[in-house]
Design a protein around this motif. Structure first.
Motif, PDB file in Angstrom:
ATOM      1  N   SER A   1     -23.641  -6.403   8.999  1.00  0.00           N
ATOM      2  CA  SER A   1     -24.760  -5.980   8.787  1.00  0.00           C
ATOM      3  C   SER A   1     -26.082  -6.339   9.455  1.00  0.00           C
ATOM      4  O   SER A   1     -27.308  -5.969   9.238  1.00  0.00           O
ATOM      5  CB  SER A   1     -25.593  -5.609   7.687  1.00  0.00           C
ATOM      6  N   SER A   2     -25.983  -7.637  10.198  1.00  0.00           N
ATOM      7  CA  SER A   2     -26.546  -8.440  10.895  1.00  0.00           C
ATOM      8  C   SER A   2     -26.080  -9.427  11.783  1.00  0.00           C
ATOM      9  O   SER A   2     -24.827  -9.390  11.299  1.00  0.00           O
ATOM     10  CB  SER A   2     -27.644  -8.952   9.844  1.00  0.00           C
TER      11      SER A   2
ATOM     12  N   THR B   1     -31.000  -6.460  11.947  1.00  0.00           N
ATOM     13  CA  THR B   1     -30.201  -5.385  11.607  1.00  0.00           C
ATOM     14  C   THR B   1     -29.002  -4.534  12.008  1.00  0.00           C
ATOM     15  O   THR B   1     -29.131  -3.702  12.761  1.00  0.00           O
ATOM     16  CB  THR B   1     -30.286  -4.364  10.155  1.00  0.00           C
ATOM     17  N   LYS B   2     -27.854  -4.398  12.014  1.00  0.00           N
ATOM     18  CA  LYS B   2     -27.407  -3.225  12.311  1.00  0.00           C
ATOM     19  C   LYS B   2     -26.157  -2.688  12.018  1.00  0.00           C
ATOM     20  O   LYS B   2     -25.599  -1.371  12.846  1.00  0.00           O
ATOM     21  CB  LYS B   2     -25.534  -4.188  12.687  1.00  0.00           C
TER      22      LYS B   2
ATOM     23  N   ASN C   1     -32.897   0.804   7.833  1.00  0.00           N
ATOM     24  CA  ASN C   1     -33.151  -0.386   8.322  1.00  0.00           C
ATOM     25  C   ASN C   1     -32.189  -0.701   9.867  1.00  0.00           C
ATOM     26  O   ASN C   1     -32.819  -1.970  10.182  1.00  0.00           O
ATOM     27  CB  ASN C   1     -33.352  -1.740   7.474  1.00  0.00           C
ATOM     28  N   ARG C   2     -31.752   0.126  10.375  1.00  0.00           N
ATOM     29  CA  ARG C   2     -30.982   0.020  11.794  1.00  0.00           C
ATOM     30  C   ARG C   2     -32.094  -0.660  12.284  1.00  0.00           C
ATOM     31  O   ARG C   2     -33.037   0.385  12.962  1.00  0.00           O
ATOM     32  CB  ARG C   2     -30.483   0.915  12.213  1.00  0.00           C
TER      33      ARG C   2
ATOM     34  N   ARG D   1     -25.441 -13.588   1.680  1.00  0.00           N
ATOM     35  CA  ARG D   1     -25.975 -11.589   2.219  1.00  0.00           C
ATOM     36  C   ARG D   1     -25.413 -11.364   0.467  1.00  0.00           C
ATOM     37  O   ARG D   1     -26.946 -10.598   1.061  1.00  0.00           O
ATOM     38  CB  ARG D   1     -24.402 -11.537   3.010  1.00  0.00           C
TER      39      ARG D   1
ATOM     40  N   TRP E   1     -38.756  -9.202   6.571  1.00  0.00           N
ATOM     41  CA  TRP E   1     -38.642  -8.494   7.601  1.00  0.00           C
ATOM     42  C   TRP E   1     -39.309  -9.528   8.733  1.00  0.00           C
ATOM     43  O   TRP E   1     -40.782  -9.757   8.410  1.00  0.00           O
ATOM     44  CB  TRP E   1     -39.675  -7.488   7.075  1.00  0.00           C
TER      45      TRP E   1
END
Length: 158
Positions: free
Chosen positions: A6-7, A36-37, A43-44, A56, A66
Motif C-alpha cells: 500500500s506504500s 500510498t499505492k 488516498n492513492r 503497517r 499525512w
C-alpha cells in the motif's frame, strides 16, 4: 504470492521540499517519505511520513503523518527542535574535523536544554501574569466590599 504494497518510497519528486527529520518519538531513525499505492479511502498517491519502526498494522513507533499534517508538525516546538538538530547535524558533518563527537552531543544537549528552559520561563511568566490579574480582581472586590460596608454602617448611624 504477496499482496501489493500500500506504500512505497515516493518514486516521483516530492510535492513539497520538506525536511526528513529524526523520528521525534523513538529518536533512532530518520523518518521516511512514502506514497500510498492503494486506493483505500481515496488516498492513492497521497504522501505520508512515518518512522521506519512503525509497522503497517500501526504497531511499533507512533510517528505517522499525512503530508499536510507533517508540515503542521514541523511548525510545532517539537518539530522545530528536530529541524534545528538536523541543521546542527548537517553543519557538523560538513565541519567534521572541527568538533569531536562528545562535544557535538554536549552542544546538542545544551541547546535542547536551553530551548526547554526558555519554554518553561515563558510558561512561568504567563502563570505569574494570571496570578497578578487574579490578585488585582480580589483586591477590587475587597475594596468595593469595604466601601459598601462603610456606606451601609454610616447610613444606619444617621
Amino acid at each position: 504470492m504477496e499482496a501489493p504494497s500500500s506504500s512505497s518510497v515516493a518514486s516521483r519528486r516530492r510535492r513539497l521540499d520538506l525536511f526528513l527529520i529524526a523520528c521525534t518519538d523513538c529518536k533512532t531513525r530518520t523518518v521516511l517519505e512514502l506514497e500510498t499505492k492503494t486506493d483505500e479511502n481515496g488516498n492513492r498517491g497521497r504522501i505520508f511520513y512515518k518512522c521506519p519502526k512503525r509497522k503497517r498494522d500501526g504497531t511499533g513507533c507512533g510517528f505517522w503523518y499525512w503530508e499536510e499534517d507533517y508540515v503542521d508538525f514541523l511548525k510545532t516546538p517539537k518539530g522545530k527542535i528536530a529541524i534545528e538538530q538536523l541543521y546542527l547535524k548537517e553543519s557538523l558533518e560538513v565541519n567534521n574535523g572541527d568538533m569531536k563527537e562528545g562535544k557535538k552531543q554536549n552542544k546538542e544537549k545544551e541547546e535542547l536544554e536551553l530551548y526547554e528552559l526558555a519554554k518553561q520561563m515563558r510558561l512561568l511568566v504567563a502563570i505569574g501574569t494570571e496570578i497578578v490579574t487574579l490578585l488585582k480582581c480580589i483586591l477590587v472586590v475587597c475594596v468595593c466590599g469595604f466601601l459598601w460596608n462603610s456606606f451601609v454602617v454610616s447610613r444606619r448611624n444617621s
